[in-house]
Design a protein around this motif. Structure first.
Motif, PDB file in Angstrom:
ATOM      1  N   GLY A 128       0.821  -1.216   0.000  1.00 28.53           N
ATOM      2  CA  GLY A 128       0.000   0.000   0.000  1.00 28.53           C
ATOM      3  C   GLY A 128       0.852   1.262   0.000  1.00 28.53           C
ATOM      4  N   ALA A 129       1.951   1.265   0.762  1.00 28.25           N
ATOM      5  CA  ALA A 129       2.830   2.433   0.811  1.00 28.25           C
ATOM      6  C   ALA A 129       3.479   2.685  -0.543  1.00 28.25           C
ATOM      7  N   VAL A 130       3.949   1.650  -1.192  1.00 33.03           N
ATOM      8  CA  VAL A 130       4.588   1.810  -2.507  1.00 33.03           C
ATOM      9  C   VAL A 130       3.575   2.292  -3.537  1.00 33.03           C
ATOM     10  N   ALA A 131       2.415   1.646  -3.576  1.00 30.40           N
ATOM     11  CA  ALA A 131       1.388   2.051  -4.545  1.00 30.40           C
ATOM     12  C   ALA A 131       0.904   3.471  -4.271  1.00 30.40           C
TER      13      ALA A 131
ATOM     14  N   GLY B 159       3.771  15.015  -2.347  1.00 31.57           N
ATOM     15  CA  GLY B 159       2.745  14.110  -2.868  1.00 31.57           C
ATOM     16  C   GLY B 159       3.129  12.653  -2.666  1.00 31.57           C
ATOM     17  N   THR B 160       4.413  12.362  -2.844  1.00 33.73           N
ATOM     18  CA  THR B 160       4.893  10.994  -2.641  1.00 33.73           C
ATOM     19  C   THR B 160       4.728  10.578  -1.182  1.00 33.73           C
ATOM     20  N   LEU B 161       5.128  11.476  -0.264  1.00 35.86           N
ATOM     21  CA  LEU B 161       5.036  11.149   1.163  1.00 35.86           C
ATOM     22  C   LEU B 161       3.577  11.000   1.626  1.00 35.86           C
ATOM     23  N   LEU B 162       2.726  11.924   1.203  1.00 40.17           N
ATOM     24  CA  LEU B 162       1.310  11.820   1.570  1.00 40.17           C
ATOM     25  C   LEU B 162       0.671  10.559   0.990  1.00 40.17           C
ATOM     26  N   GLY B 163       0.971  10.286  -0.248  1.00 39.57           N
ATOM     27  CA  GLY B 163       0.426   9.091  -0.894  1.00 39.57           C
ATOM     28  C   GLY B 163       0.921   7.812  -0.233  1.00 39.57           C
ATOM     29  N   ALA B 164       2.210   7.805   0.133  1.00 39.38           N
ATOM     30  CA  ALA B 164       2.772   6.617   0.788  1.00 39.38           C
ATOM     31  C   ALA B 164       2.126   6.393   2.155  1.00 39.38           C
ATOM     32  N   GLY B 165       1.922   7.467   2.903  1.00 43.96           N
ATOM     33  CA  GLY B 165       1.278   7.327   4.218  1.00 43.96           C
ATOM     34  C   GLY B 165      -0.146   6.829   4.104  1.00 43.96           C
TER      35      GLY B 165
ATOM     36  N   GLY C  69      -1.470   5.271   1.572  1.00 41.76           N
ATOM     37  CA  GLY C  69      -1.445   3.917   1.004  1.00 41.76           C
ATOM     38  C   GLY C  69      -1.062   2.867   2.031  1.00 41.76           C
ATOM     39  N   ALA C  70      -0.143   3.213   2.937  1.00 44.20           N
ATOM     40  CA  ALA C  70       0.264   2.265   3.978  1.00 44.20           C
ATOM     41  C   ALA C  70      -0.912   1.941   4.903  1.00 44.20           C
TER      42      ALA C  70
END
Length: 102
Positions: A53-56, A73-79, A81-82
């Motif tokens: 989920g974090a990677v996706a 955006g990467t950090l928010l999406g990773a959080g 998604g995790a």
């Protein structure tokens, strides 16, 4: 003497009749009932869901971010998604069935 013996016998019979319902109530009743039994996914399944989920989420967040906000955006999406991956893995790993027990 004979009348005393008859009276004593009648008294004992009356006591035994009075004690009979108490003895019947003291015995346990065995009733079968249904219970729901659930098993849960192990720790590895939840950890895998979190990582996937974090990677996706990181990849999706990076692709949706504009300009210089790619890192945010990467950090928010990773959080996000995790958290989502962990919850999905936890929910999918729950297996329940009904059993009859005494």
């Amino acid at each position: 003497m004979r009348s005393k013996l008859i009276a004593a016998t009648a008294a004992l019979a009356g006591l035994s009749m009075a004690a009979a319902p108490l003895l019947a109530q003291a015995q346990p009743h065995h009733h079968r009932h249904r219970v729901q039994v659930c098993t849960y996914a192990g720790r590895n399944a939840k950890n895998t869901g979190t990582v996937v989920g974090a990677v996706a989420g990181g990849l999706l967040g990076r692709s949706l971010a504009h300009g210089g906000g790619k890192t945010g955006g990467t950090l928010l999406g990773a959080g996000a998604g995790a958290v989502a991956g962990h919850q999905i893995a936890k929910h999918n790993g729950k297996k329940c069935h009904w059993e009859w027990r005494d």
